[in-house]
Design an enzyme around this catalytic site. Structure first.
Site, short mmCIF file in Angstrom:
data_model
loop_
_atom_site.label_atom_id
_atom_site.label_comp_id
_atom_site.label_asym_id
_atom_site.label_seq_id
_atom_site.Cartn_x
_atom_site.Cartn_y
_atom_site.Cartn_z
N LYS A 1 37.61 28.81 45.48
CA LYS A 1 36.18 29.04 45.50
C LYS A 1 35.83 30.53 45.58
CE LYS A 1 35.39 24.62 47.87
NZ LYS A 1 34.77 23.96 49.04
N ARG B 1 30.94 17.27 57.12
CA ARG B 1 30.75 17.12 55.68
C ARG B 1 30.79 15.63 55.32
NH1 ARG B 1 31.85 21.61 52.69
NH2 ARG B 1 30.68 20.49 51.08
#
Length: 332
Positions: A52, A313
């Site tokens: 990322k 999450r």
């Protein structure tokens, strides 16, 4: 948050339109003024993504590290190719537009590939084209942390989690903290590293896949889909997963990442007809097996998909298809 395929696609925009050119670097917002001054006017030598994070190399051993995080995005404007994937990969990404990429509701990608045009393209978790740019360079929109400008292309960064100029040694420190990336590391070595790391962990595989020190680039969508495709219970400790299955997980991630880079979509369903594939590209709800489908019947067994929080999450999975490992040992 953008997952690995998005960051690789952004890096390829820079590879095609900025590498080899000198860039005027500024910080319209002002928060990155000192960093911008360190690379202003330097030639960009390379652009690469690892998971990322993206690393832009400049002359004089200076690197710009960017992590978009939850809210970051790059806006490209001027003369650029809307989808740089094919051109910057020397045409090797064969699946690009194989069935015609459609601009959909989420994770949008662009159908136009080829001739540059003066327009604006937002690249983050989603890719969105906007109006044609009348004046170049355009006025900064919003709080632009850093602007990179060549004679014909402009890239504006806003809202990143990290944006810093590093030395080569500092870049190496950052890279050492990251797990293997299938598109960057040696294929065999990366797989061995992933298997060796996970097989030592008591941590649940659903958490390990999101740990960027274990494997780079996987986020919420890919995590849920990879585990479903393997029919693996997300709560299974890494050390209890058979080596063969760990290798299958890694190879599936490598395959899905390539598809994501080539299409601009997190397409995780297979076995679709041409019409079904086109519909899936146009509508995120048709692209995935379990992600964002809580309360809906599993596409395979009909059991309602479950959503739970795992380290704050959202984790989506099918309690029936993703059975305990006993089923795997029995060939289920």
């Amino acid at each position: 948050m953008p997952e690995g395929h998005s960051v690789h696609r952004i890096a390829r925009q820079f590879a095609l339109h900025f590498v080899g050119k000198r860039a005027a670097v500024s910080s319209p917002q002002g928060r990155f003024a000192a960093g911008a001054e360190r690379i202003d006017g330097l030639r960009m030598l390379s652009a690469k993504a690892v998971g990322k994070q993206m690393f832009l190399e400049f002359e004089h051993d200076r690197w710009l590290r960017v992590h978009l995080g939850l809210y970051g995005a790059w806006d490209f404007s001027g003369d650029f190719t809307a989808d740089a994937t094919t051109a910057s990969a020397s045409g090797r990404m064969g699946q690009t537009n194989q069935h015609g990429t459609v601009v959909g509701e989420h994770e949008d990608s662009l159908a136009s590939i080829g001739a540059p045009r003066r327009t604006r393209l937002r690249m983050s978790e989603q890719e969105k084209a906007s109006e044609e740019v009348a004046d170049f360079p355009p006025e900064p929109i919003g709080a632009v942390r850093v602007r990179l400008l060549t004679g014909d292309t402009c890239a504006d960064l806003r809202g990143p989690t990290a944006c810093e100029v590093l030395t080569p040694d500092e870049v190496q420190v950052a890279l050492n903290k990251l797990g293997p990336d299938p598109l960057v590391d040696d294929v065999g070595e990366a797989e061995e590293r992933f298997v060796a790391t996970v097989s030592k962990k008591q941590t649940a595989i659903g958490l390990l896949l999101m740990d960027q020190s274990v494997v780079s680039g996987i986020g919420n969508v890919y995590r849920a889909e990879i585990l479903f495709r393997a029919r693996l219970d997300p709560h299974t400790p890494g050390k209890l997963i058979p080596e063969e299955l760990l290798r299958e997980l890694w190879r599936d991630w490598a395959q899905l990442l390539k598809i994501g880079v080539s299409t601009g979509q997190m397409m995780t369903r297979e076995g679709l007809t041409a019409d079904e594939y086109a519909a899936a590209l146009a509508n995120r709800a048709d692209r995935h097996w379990v992600y964002h489908r809580e309360g809906l019947p599993c596409r395979v067994c009909g059991t309602n998909i479950v959503m739970e929080l795992a380290s704050a999450r959202k984790l989506y999975w099918c309690p029936s298809c993703q059975a305990p490992l006993a089923s795997y040992h029995q060939g289920g």
